[in-house]
Design an enzyme around this catalytic site. Structure first.
Site, PDB file in Angstrom:
ATOM      1  CG  ASP A 177      -1.843  -5.427   2.626  1.00  0.00           C
ATOM      2  OD1 ASP A 177      -1.187  -6.360   2.332  1.00  0.00           O
ATOM      3  OD2 ASP A 177      -1.781  -4.500   3.457  1.00  0.00           O
TER       4      ASP A 177
ATOM      5  CB  SER B 232      -7.302  -1.282   4.265  1.00  0.00           C
ATOM      6  OG  SER B 232      -6.959  -0.513   3.193  1.00  0.00           O
TER       7      SER B 232
END
Length: 610
Positions: free
Chosen positions: A78, A524
């Site tokens: 990510d 996140s």
């Protein structure tokens, strides 16, 4: 055994011939066939060492009496995918991983499975596949990364590097300082060192019952992870043989372990340690696959009962290595159990062969009943050297009791607190509702400054994550504003991009105590601040966030669990009449397919086609 489907009888002679070509011997055909479901890839720090882990687990399975077969899944990093179109592929990769694991298990009729995930979409993708296939399964992660150290001795991680990049664009950081951060932030292999989504999910696997104790916190670099891998290999062979002997109902299949009660346990842990908001998304998807009724109202109810006894980066200066030395997951659960008797379902079965309560008694290092192994493993400390290799750092002490507060460099009783001195008496995650989020939104309340728990301000609207980042670092956002990032939900993005770059940019320009951010996208686990995500319905589905106009007053009340825009129902209804969603961003490929099938975040962003 299940694998007899491909190895017994005259009709299976061709199958056995193919299996012999892989190295299977005559004596192997009577043994359990064990899938070693790995996620090794060179481009993800959390996975770069998993080739060696997979080979070690394979050896351990064979020693335990099974026949191991390794296969790998894809993985998306990510952080590397952040800030460009690659992030749109991150959440959809969860579904691809689930599908590929299910395909491998069902096509080859394995008897059992060891899953070796590490980073965040890989863990839930494998869990979703495990409950679909419902064969004995043990999860054993690659382990967390060591935290970084600058030359001045400051402890840093990946989020500091993101914030530094934004600060550099504002000329608040020199090129030399940013380069030092870049070199220090990610020093070793392993999942990034804070309580971000990867580490949150690996910890939740312990409370869920699908992983052995210490799975989520024992450092990737530690030689002691070999002990964990050996135990996992031994357990999977034992579980397969036991399930063959006893049959369904023995309590060791994923659908017998993953129940409403064990999901409660996992979310209680998440609330207690202030884990990532992504865990909400993933737990809802796992529950959906398992056929377990579970929704965000249940999560909200648990949050109101669960004390936040542990705060980890990005919500504090502690990192996962500190949580491990303070006792790890089972010491957090022990604290909750002592302070909130009856909240946890301690009788839930786990892959250890013991109940969650028995594991807590053995691995809570503050319990009188703590076992010697727990004290030994809790003593694992960082190696302090840059490396992409795992399982190499020797334990420096015989027991955690040999390491003083001064030696550790922090107070374990502050890192994991008892309930009486908890950071808050409610959980580290909260569900908000209101006219802007009729079906709910999620915030990591543990990471919100006290002065930002309640905030109202004018909306500054961006219709994509890249536009928002450019606007924030370009000076469009002022103190008191509420940043709105929309059309980034599962359908609208598509793929529900993480917003670490914009939130880190807000921190980097020094407005994290003065600006809130709301989005139908997600965050996140590295995000902190007054950042509210998963707003449902999303803008692309006609949700109210798509009706906002610049300057509308957004009202956030995290303690009151509300999120509203200061508009009348009549005004919202009038705007809804004029609303036209933008055309899909992708018309071909896997993102087009995902956008056509994805549901909003309040149901886990799962795919539905009927």
């Amino acid at each position: 055994m299940r694998s007899d489907t491909i190895k017994l009888g005259d009709a299976r002679a061709p199958h056995r011939s193919l299996l012999r070509a892989t190295g299977v011997r005559d004596q192997d055909f009577g043994k359990p066939f064990i899938a070693v479901c790995n996620s090794y890839t060179d481009i993800i720090p959390g996975h770069v060492h998993l080739d060696k882990v997979g080979e070690f687990v394979k050896q351990c399975v064979r020693k335990a009496g099974g026949v191991p077969f390794v296969f790998n899944t894809i993985g998306v990093d990510d952080g590397i995918a952040m800030g460009h179109s690659g992030m749109k592929f991150s959440l959809p990769s969860r579904e691809l991983i689930a599908d590929c694991v299910e395909t491998m298990i069902q096509a080859h009729q394995f008897d059992g499975m060891i899953c070796i995930p590490n980073c965040d979409k890989i863990v839930p993708g494998m869990l979703m596949a495990a409950v679909r296939c419902n064969i004995p399964t043990v999860f054993v992660s690659g382990g967390p990364m060591e935290a970084g150290k600058t030359r001045e001795g400051r402890t840093v991680d990946l989020v500091d590097v993101f914030a530094g990049a934004a600060a550099r664009q504002q000329k608040k950081l020199s090129a030399r300082e940013l380069r030092e951060l870049e070199k220090a932030g990610c020093p070793t292999c392993g999942s990034c060192s804070g309580m971000f989504t990867a580490n949150s999910m690996n910890c939740l696997c312990e409370a869920l019952g699908m992983a052995l104790p210490t799975n989520g916190t024992l450092l990737a670099t530690s030689a002691e992870r070999k002990r964990l891998f050996q135990r996992a290999a031994q357990r999977i062979v034992e579980m397969v043989l036991e399930s063959e002997k006893v049959g369904p109902g023995h309590g060791l299949l994923p659908r017998e372990i993953i129940t409403s009660e064990s999901i409660d346990n996992s979310m209680i842990l998440d609330m207690a340690m202030g884990g990532s908001t992504n865990t909400v998304l993933h737990i809802l998807a796992i529950a959906h696959e398992a056929g377990v009724p579970f929704d965000i109202e249940r999560i909200n109810s648990l949050s109101r009962k669960t004390p936040n006894v542990c705060k980890v980066a990005p919500s504090s200066h502690y990192h996962v290595e500190d949580v491990h030395n303070a006792g790890g997951v089972h010491t957090i659960l022990g604290s909750v159990s002592r302070g909130r008797p009856g909240l946890l379902h301690l009788d839930c079965p786990t892959v250890s062969g013991k109940t969650l309560g028995q594991n807590v008694a053995e691995y809570d290092i503050r319990a009188a009943s703590v076992g010697q192994e727990a004290l030994e493993l809790a003593a694992v400390t960082r190696g302090g050297k840059r490396t992409a290799k795992g399982m190499g750092v020797a334990r420096q002490a015989a027991s955690i009791r040999d390491l003083s507060t001064e030696t550790l460099g922090f107070d374990p009783m502050d890192c994991i607190r008892e309930v009486a001195s908890a950071f808050s008496q409610e959980g580290g995650l909260a569900i908000l509702r209101g006219n802007l989020a009729p079906q709910g939104a999620v915030v990591k309340s543990a990471g919100v400054r006290p002065e930002m728990l309640r905030h109202s301000g004018p909306a500054v609207i961006f219709d994509s994550e890249p536009e928002a980042y450019a606007g924030i670092v370009g000076g469009r956002v002022k103190a008191g504003d509420v940043v709105v990032i929309r059309y980034e939900g599962p359908r609208g993005g598509p793929g529900m991009q993480e917003m670490l770059a914009p939130t880190a940019a807000i921190k980097g320009i020094g407005l994290d105590d003065k600006v809130a951010l709301i989005t139908d996208g997600r965050f996140s686990g590295g995000t902190s601040g007054s950042c509210i995500g998963h707003i449902s319905p999303e803008a692309a589905a006609g949700g109210p966030i798509g009706l906002l106009e610049p300057g509308d007053t957004i009202e956030i009340d995290i303690p009151g669990h509300t999120l509203n825009v200061r508009l009348s129902e009549a005004e919202l209804a009038e705007r809804a009449k004029r609303f036209t969603p933008p055309p899909p961003r992708f018309k071909t490929g896997c993102l087009a397919k995902y956008a056509a099938l994805a549901t909003s975040a309040d149901t886990g962003g799962v795919l539905k086609w009927s």
